[in-house]
Design an enzyme around this catalytic site. Structure first.
Site, PDB file in Angstrom:
ATOM      1  N   ARG A  84      -8.781   1.502   9.277  1.00 31.11           N
ATOM      2  CA  ARG A  84      -8.319   0.134   9.549  1.00 31.11           C
ATOM      3  C   ARG A  84      -9.416  -0.668  10.245  1.00 31.11           C
ATOM      4  O   ARG A  84      -9.252  -1.849  10.469  1.00 31.11           O
ATOM      5  CB  ARG A  84      -7.181   0.175  10.532  1.00 31.11           C
ATOM      6  CG  ARG A  84      -5.722   0.240  10.134  1.00 31.11           C
ATOM      7  CD  ARG A  84      -5.098  -0.765   9.329  1.00 31.11           C
ATOM      8  NE  ARG A  84      -3.762  -1.157   9.731  1.00 31.11           N
ATOM      9  CZ  ARG A  84      -2.638  -0.480   9.495  1.00 31.11           C
ATOM     10  NH1 ARG A  84      -2.663   0.672   8.880  1.00 31.11           N
ATOM     11  NH2 ARG A  84      -1.484  -0.976   9.864  1.00 31.11           N
ATOM     12  N   ARG A  92      -0.031  -9.060  13.357  1.00 33.44           N
ATOM     13  CA  ARG A  92      -0.617  -7.993  12.534  1.00 33.44           C
ATOM     14  C   ARG A  92      -1.514  -8.578  11.445  1.00 33.44           C
ATOM     15  O   ARG A  92      -2.531  -8.006  11.095  1.00 33.44           O
ATOM     16  CB  ARG A  92       0.499  -7.132  11.918  1.00 33.44           C
ATOM     17  CG  ARG A  92       1.275  -6.379  12.984  1.00 33.44           C
ATOM     18  CD  ARG A  92       2.432  -5.622  12.393  1.00 33.44           C
ATOM     19  NE  ARG A  92       1.988  -4.453  11.680  1.00 33.44           N
ATOM     20  CZ  ARG A  92       2.738  -3.759  10.834  1.00 33.44           C
ATOM     21  NH1 ARG A  92       3.960  -4.139  10.590  1.00 33.44           N
ATOM     22  NH2 ARG A  92       2.261  -2.702  10.233  1.00 33.44           N
ATOM     23  N   LYS A 112       0.816  -1.218   0.000  1.00 29.35           N
ATOM     24  CA  LYS A 112       0.000   0.000   0.000  1.00 29.35           C
ATOM     25  C   LYS A 112       0.846   1.263   0.000  1.00 29.35           C
ATOM     26  O   LYS A 112       0.591   2.183  -0.754  1.00 29.35           O
ATOM     27  CB  LYS A 112      -0.896   0.066   1.251  1.00 29.35           C
ATOM     28  CG  LYS A 112      -1.924  -1.016   1.370  1.00 29.35           C
ATOM     29  CD  LYS A 112      -2.879  -0.729   2.528  1.00 29.35           C
ATOM     30  CE  LYS A 112      -2.205  -0.628   3.882  1.00 29.35           C
ATOM     31  NZ  LYS A 112      -1.639  -1.882   4.394  1.00 29.35           N
ATOM     32  N   ARG A 121      12.056  -2.372  11.095  1.00 27.42           N
ATOM     33  CA  ARG A 121      11.087  -1.883  12.069  1.00 27.42           C
ATOM     34  C   ARG A 121      10.841  -2.961  13.109  1.00 27.42           C
ATOM     35  O   ARG A 121      10.736  -4.136  12.788  1.00 27.42           O
ATOM     36  CB  ARG A 121       9.765  -1.574  11.361  1.00 27.42           C
ATOM     37  CG  ARG A 121       9.632  -0.127  10.980  1.00 27.42           C
ATOM     38  CD  ARG A 121       8.505   0.127  10.051  1.00 27.42           C
ATOM     39  NE  ARG A 121       7.214  -0.390  10.504  1.00 27.42           N
ATOM     40  CZ  ARG A 121       6.056  -0.085   9.924  1.00 27.42           C
ATOM     41  NH1 ARG A 121       6.028   0.736   8.897  1.00 27.42           N
ATOM     42  NH2 ARG A 121       4.932  -0.579  10.357  1.00 27.42           N
ATOM     43  N   ARG A 153      11.703  -6.186   4.931  1.00 30.86           N
ATOM     44  CA  ARG A 153      11.555  -4.736   4.743  1.00 30.86           C
ATOM     45  C   ARG A 153      12.566  -3.969   5.597  1.00 30.86           C
ATOM     46  O   ARG A 153      12.856  -4.344   6.729  1.00 30.86           O
ATOM     47  CB  ARG A 153      10.132  -4.339   5.134  1.00 30.86           C
ATOM     48  CG  ARG A 153       9.880  -2.853   5.065  1.00 30.86           C
ATOM     49  CD  ARG A 153       8.447  -2.548   4.884  1.00 30.86           C
ATOM     50  NE  ARG A 153       7.627  -2.821   6.052  1.00 30.86           N
ATOM     51  CZ  ARG A 153       6.338  -2.523   6.113  1.00 30.86           C
ATOM     52  NH1 ARG A 153       5.734  -1.991   5.084  1.00 30.86           N
ATOM     53  NH2 ARG A 153       5.643  -2.787   7.193  1.00 30.86           N
TER      54      ARG A 153
HETATM   55  P1  AMP Z   1       1.403   0.727   8.993  1.00 31.11           P
HETATM   56  O1  AMP Z   1       2.683   1.431   8.717  1.00 31.11           O
HETATM   57  O2  AMP Z   1       0.233   1.315   8.244  1.00 31.11           O
HETATM   58  O3  AMP Z   1       1.489  -0.764   8.828  1.00 31.11           O
HETATM   59  O4  AMP Z   1       1.084   0.995  10.549  1.00 31.11           O
HETATM   60  C1  AMP Z   1       1.972   0.588  11.566  1.00 31.11           C
HETATM   61  C2  AMP Z   1       1.223   0.420  12.877  1.00 31.11           C
HETATM   62  O5  AMP Z   1       0.628   1.685  13.225  1.00 31.11           O
HETATM   63  C3  AMP Z   1       0.065  -0.561  12.855  1.00 31.11           C
HETATM   64  O6  AMP Z   1       0.464  -1.890  13.095  1.00 31.11           O
HETATM   65  C4  AMP Z   1      -0.807  -0.024  13.975  1.00 31.11           C
HETATM   66  O7  AMP Z   1      -0.274  -0.371  15.235  1.00 31.11           O
HETATM   67  C5  AMP Z   1      -0.638   1.488  13.804  1.00 31.11           C
HETATM   68  N1  AMP Z   1      -1.669   2.048  12.891  1.00 31.11           N
HETATM   69  C6  AMP Z   1      -1.453   2.685  11.695  1.00 31.11           C
HETATM   70  N2  AMP Z   1      -2.615   3.089  11.144  1.00 31.11           N
HETATM   71  C7  AMP Z   1      -3.581   2.692  11.991  1.00 31.11           C
HETATM   72  C8  AMP Z   1      -5.000   2.798  11.992  1.00 31.11           C
HETATM   73  N3  AMP Z   1      -5.652   3.392  10.978  1.00 31.11           N
HETATM   74  N4  AMP Z   1      -5.680   2.281  13.036  1.00 31.11           N
HETATM   75  C9  AMP Z   1      -5.038   1.698  14.082  1.00 31.11           C
HETATM   76  N5  AMP Z   1      -3.726   1.547  14.158  1.00 31.11           N
HETATM   77  C10 AMP Z   1      -2.982   2.048  13.126  1.00 31.11           C
END
Ligand code: AMP
Length: 210
Positions: free
Chosen positions: A88, A167, A13, A156, A123
């Site tokens: 999400r 996740r 994404k 990360r 990654r």
């Molecule tokens: P991402 O980089 O989008 O995979 O986000 C990394 C982490 O940030 C996720 O595993 C969640 O812990 C948190 N996170 C990011 N966006 C959201 C969201 N819209 N709702 C809840 N947690 C989020």
């Protein structure tokens, strides 16, 4: 155009969001990146989000909704945006609909769990500018160094196998139902994530007609 990108963490994404945003001259809004930034700065939001993120859990909806509400009020959002990683949950999507956040299209990037695990554990992200690379699929020109800003590339903490598995299960339980949510609004389109980045990009461009 106002686009939501759906898909499991690691489906691509973020990469596709950046490409679409560049082509359409609209901003990408990634709650994941906003939260990482908040953690780095040690803000109240960052302190609250950190424990959830490190465990691979979702940050509470109220935190995300206030971040999005504030961000979408900025001037650069007037002509559209690409939302990467938000909403999400159904609660977030409903809150965004109630706030009048217009969505033209929800594009889901589909990938198997096995593909996701391979991608996420390989990654590497820039500790300075958050740009994302992959040790085999999208390697930086010099190992461990960001092509964009020269910053150090790191893994990360939430890209470890155990956390990635958590996740993925959170994705299936909480985020995947959004496909049906947007399908009911006749806004959902699906694209299969391909092994080669350019092939996924081409499929995304075809769906968007750009
Ligand atoms: P991402 O980089 O989008 O995979 O986000 C990394 C982490 O940030 C996720 O595993 C969640 O812990 C948190 N996170 C990011 N966006 C959201 C969201 N819209 N709702 C809840 N947690 C989020």
């Amino acid at each position: 155009m106002k686009i939501v990108l759906l898909g499991a963490p690691g489906a691509g994404k973020g990469t596709q969001a950046e490409i679409i945003a560049r082509l359409l001259s609209i901003p990408t809004i990634s709650t994941g990146k906003i939260l990482l930034e908040a953690i780095k700065k040690g803000t109240a939001v960052g302190l609250r989000a950190k424990e959830y993120m490190l465990e691979g859990k979702l940050v509470p909806d109220d935190v995300i909704i206030s971040i999005i509400k504030e961000r979408l009020q900025e001037d650069d959002c007037k002509n559209g945006y690409v939302l990467d990683g938000v909403p999400r949950t159904i609660v977030q999507a409903e809150a965004m609909d109630e706030l009048g956040v217009g969505i033209d299209l929800a594009l889901s990037i589909e990938a198997s769990d096995a593909m996701i695990i391979e991608r996420m554990t390989g990654r590497r992200v820039c500790s300075e500018c958050n740009s994302s690379f992959h040790i085999s699929d999208n390697p930086p020109r010099a190992e461990g160094i960001c092509d964009i800003c020269g910053g150090e590339l790191v893994k990360r903490a939430d890209d470890d196998l155990e956390i990635v598995s958590e996740r993925l299960s959170v994705y299936h339980e909480k985020t995947e139902p959004l496909k049906e949510y947007y399908a009911k609004q006749a806004k959902l389109k699906l694209v299969n994530s391909q092994p080669a980045l350019e092939d996924t990009t081409k499929a995304v461009m075809d769906v968007l007609g750009i």
